[in-house]
Scaffold this motif. Structure first.
Motif, PDB file in Angstrom:
ATOM      1  N   GLU A 232       0.826  -1.358  -0.035  1.00  0.00           N
ATOM      2  CA  GLU A 232      -0.059  -0.012  -0.018  1.00  0.00           C
ATOM      3  C   GLU A 232       0.805   1.228   0.024  1.00  0.00           C
ATOM      4  O   GLU A 232       1.714   1.405   0.711  1.00  0.00           O
ATOM      5  CB  GLU A 232      -0.974  -0.013   0.925  1.00  0.00           C
ATOM      6  CG  GLU A 232      -1.792   1.446   1.414  1.00  0.00           C
ATOM      7  CD  GLU A 232      -2.938   1.232   0.347  1.00  0.00           C
ATOM      8  OE1 GLU A 232      -3.220   0.179  -0.435  1.00  0.00           O
ATOM      9  OE2 GLU A 232      -3.793   2.426   0.330  1.00  0.00           O
ATOM     10  N   LYS A 233       0.571   1.959  -1.247  1.00  0.00           N
ATOM     11  CA  LYS A 233       1.310   3.304  -0.906  1.00  0.00           C
ATOM     12  C   LYS A 233       2.856   3.510  -0.815  1.00  0.00           C
ATOM     13  O   LYS A 233       3.260   4.150   0.172  1.00  0.00           O
ATOM     14  CB  LYS A 233       0.564   4.425  -0.212  1.00  0.00           C
ATOM     15  CG  LYS A 233      -0.913   4.359  -0.496  1.00  0.00           C
ATOM     16  CD  LYS A 233      -1.444   5.768  -0.107  1.00  0.00           C
ATOM     17  CE  LYS A 233      -2.881   5.651  -0.370  1.00  0.00           C
ATOM     18  NZ  LYS A 233      -3.851   5.220   0.480  1.00  0.00           N
TER      19      LYS A 233
ATOM     20  N   ILE B 160      -3.804  -0.547  -8.201  1.00  0.00           N
ATOM     21  CA  ILE B 160      -5.230  -0.923  -8.021  1.00  0.00           C
ATOM     22  C   ILE B 160      -6.184   0.235  -8.121  1.00  0.00           C
ATOM     23  O   ILE B 160      -5.415   1.345  -7.392  1.00  0.00           O
ATOM     24  CB  ILE B 160      -5.314  -1.472  -6.700  1.00  0.00           C
ATOM     25  CG1 ILE B 160      -4.507  -2.751  -6.480  1.00  0.00           C
ATOM     26  CG2 ILE B 160      -6.667  -2.352  -6.454  1.00  0.00           C
ATOM     27  CD1 ILE B 160      -4.391  -3.307  -4.894  1.00  0.00           C
TER      28      ILE B 160
HETATM   29  C1  G1P Z   1      -7.567   3.292  -1.827  1.00  0.00           C
HETATM   30  C2  G1P Z   1      -6.652   1.836  -1.689  1.00  0.00           C
HETATM   31  C3  G1P Z   1      -5.559   1.887  -2.628  1.00  0.00           C
HETATM   32  C4  G1P Z   1      -6.029   2.085  -4.151  1.00  0.00           C
HETATM   33  C5  G1P Z   1      -6.727   3.525  -4.059  1.00  0.00           C
HETATM   34  C6  G1P Z   1      -7.370   3.582  -5.632  1.00  0.00           C
HETATM   35  O1  G1P Z   1      -6.657   4.145  -1.409  1.00  0.00           O
HETATM   36  O2  G1P Z   1      -6.221   1.923  -0.348  1.00  0.00           O
HETATM   37  O3  G1P Z   1      -4.986   0.544  -2.435  1.00  0.00           O
HETATM   38  O4  G1P Z   1      -4.988   2.124  -4.907  1.00  0.00           O
HETATM   39  O5  G1P Z   1      -7.627   3.562  -3.145  1.00  0.00           O
HETATM   40  O6  G1P Z   1      -7.940   4.861  -5.590  1.00  0.00           O
HETATM   41  P1  G1P Z   1      -7.269   5.701  -1.162  1.00  0.00           P
HETATM   42  O7  G1P Z   1      -7.305   6.359  -2.358  1.00  0.00           O
HETATM   43  O8  G1P Z   1      -8.388   5.496  -0.500  1.00  0.00           O
HETATM   44  O9  G1P Z   1      -6.166   6.524  -0.168  1.00  0.00           O
END
Ligand code: G1P
Length: 245
Positions: free
Chosen positions: A137-138, A150
């Motif tokens: 994640e990030k 994703i």
């Molecule tokens: C969420 C998910 C991340 C994904 C993203 C897509 O992050 O945690 O894995 O790639 O949406 O927009 P957020 O944008 O809510 O921080």
């Protein structure tokens, strides 16, 4: 079903009847507008669950556990809008029909943007399909395992729920769906499918503006007047449509 939260009642209200407005439109014989308003509440029958504390996407999905039961389910993040000839979710469903396992909707992003997304890496199985080996994640640009991100569309098997229940807070101190998917990929196949279509991040100011302008230009009832307006403010609007991948 929509997972919502405190102070987000506008979503429920939008899809509900607007009795006062309907009466007012009826009184003024504004029939076309009246039909338009009524049509919104007839569109879909939505169930709502409220996430009481903002503990992350993984936690939000866990809130839907009882509703989903022991079935595969789709997740669509509201701030990711995808415009595609074949709807993104339909593309993922076709892969799911063949594989019967979790499918993540992904696209390649610019390397410098990997820290905004869940990033996957794995084995390339075809032009669009990957078998996912790991997810993060990030990640910082330097440690990102790839630039495959994703983008807010998932089909997930119910195996994710017991994993989510055990998932500790991760990035941003939130319970991350990506972390749970990483665990899932160790025990079941998880695929990533590079969908075709143009994705807008409407949680970002510029992304929201781009989506609004491009969607408006796609409407036959608005196109000509809106294009004329854009030309008048910019001087030269040559190619502003998102390039389809
Ligand atoms: C969420 C998910 C991340 C994904 C993203 C897509 O992050 O945690 O894995 O790639 O949406 O927009 P957020 O944008 O809510 O921080």
């Amino acid at each position: 079903m929509i997972i919502t939260g405190r102070n987000k009642r506008a979503i429920e209200d939008h899809f509900d009847r607007s009795i006062e407005l309907e009466l007012e439109l009826e009184r003024k014989h504004k029939d076309a507008l009246l039909q338009e308003i009524k049509a919104i509440s007839d569109l879909v029958n939505i169930q709502y669950v409220r996430q009481q504390t903002p503990k992350g996407l993984g936690h939000a999905i866990l809130c839907a556990k009882n509703f989903v039961g022991n079935e595969p389910f789709a997740v669509l993040l509201g701030d990711d809008v995808v415009d595609a000839e074949e709807p993104c979710l339909k593309q993922l469903m076709q892969v799911f029909e063949e594989k019967g396992q979790t499918i993540l909707g992904v696209q390649q992003v610019a390397r410098e943007n990997v820290n905004k997304y869940g990033i996957v890496s794995g084995e390339k199985l075809g032009e669009h399909l990957h078998l996912v080996k790991t997810l993060v994640e990030k990640p910082d640009v330097e440690i990102a395992p790839s630039n495959i991100a994703i983008l807010g569309r998932y089909i997930i098997t119910p195996d994710i729920f017991p994993i989510l229940e055990q998932t500790e807070p991760g990035a941003g101190l939130e319970i991350q769906l990506t972390d749970a998917l990483k665990e899932l990929a160790k025990i079941k196949e998880v695929y990533a499918y590079e969908f075709s279509g143009c994705r807008y991040d409407v949680g970002d100011k510029l992304g929201f503006l781009k989506a609004t302008v491009e969607m408006a230009l796609k409407r036959p009832d608005l196109h000509d007047d809106f294009m004329e307006y854009l030309m008048s403010v910019t001087g030269n609007v040559e190619q502003i449509y998102c390039k389809r991948s």
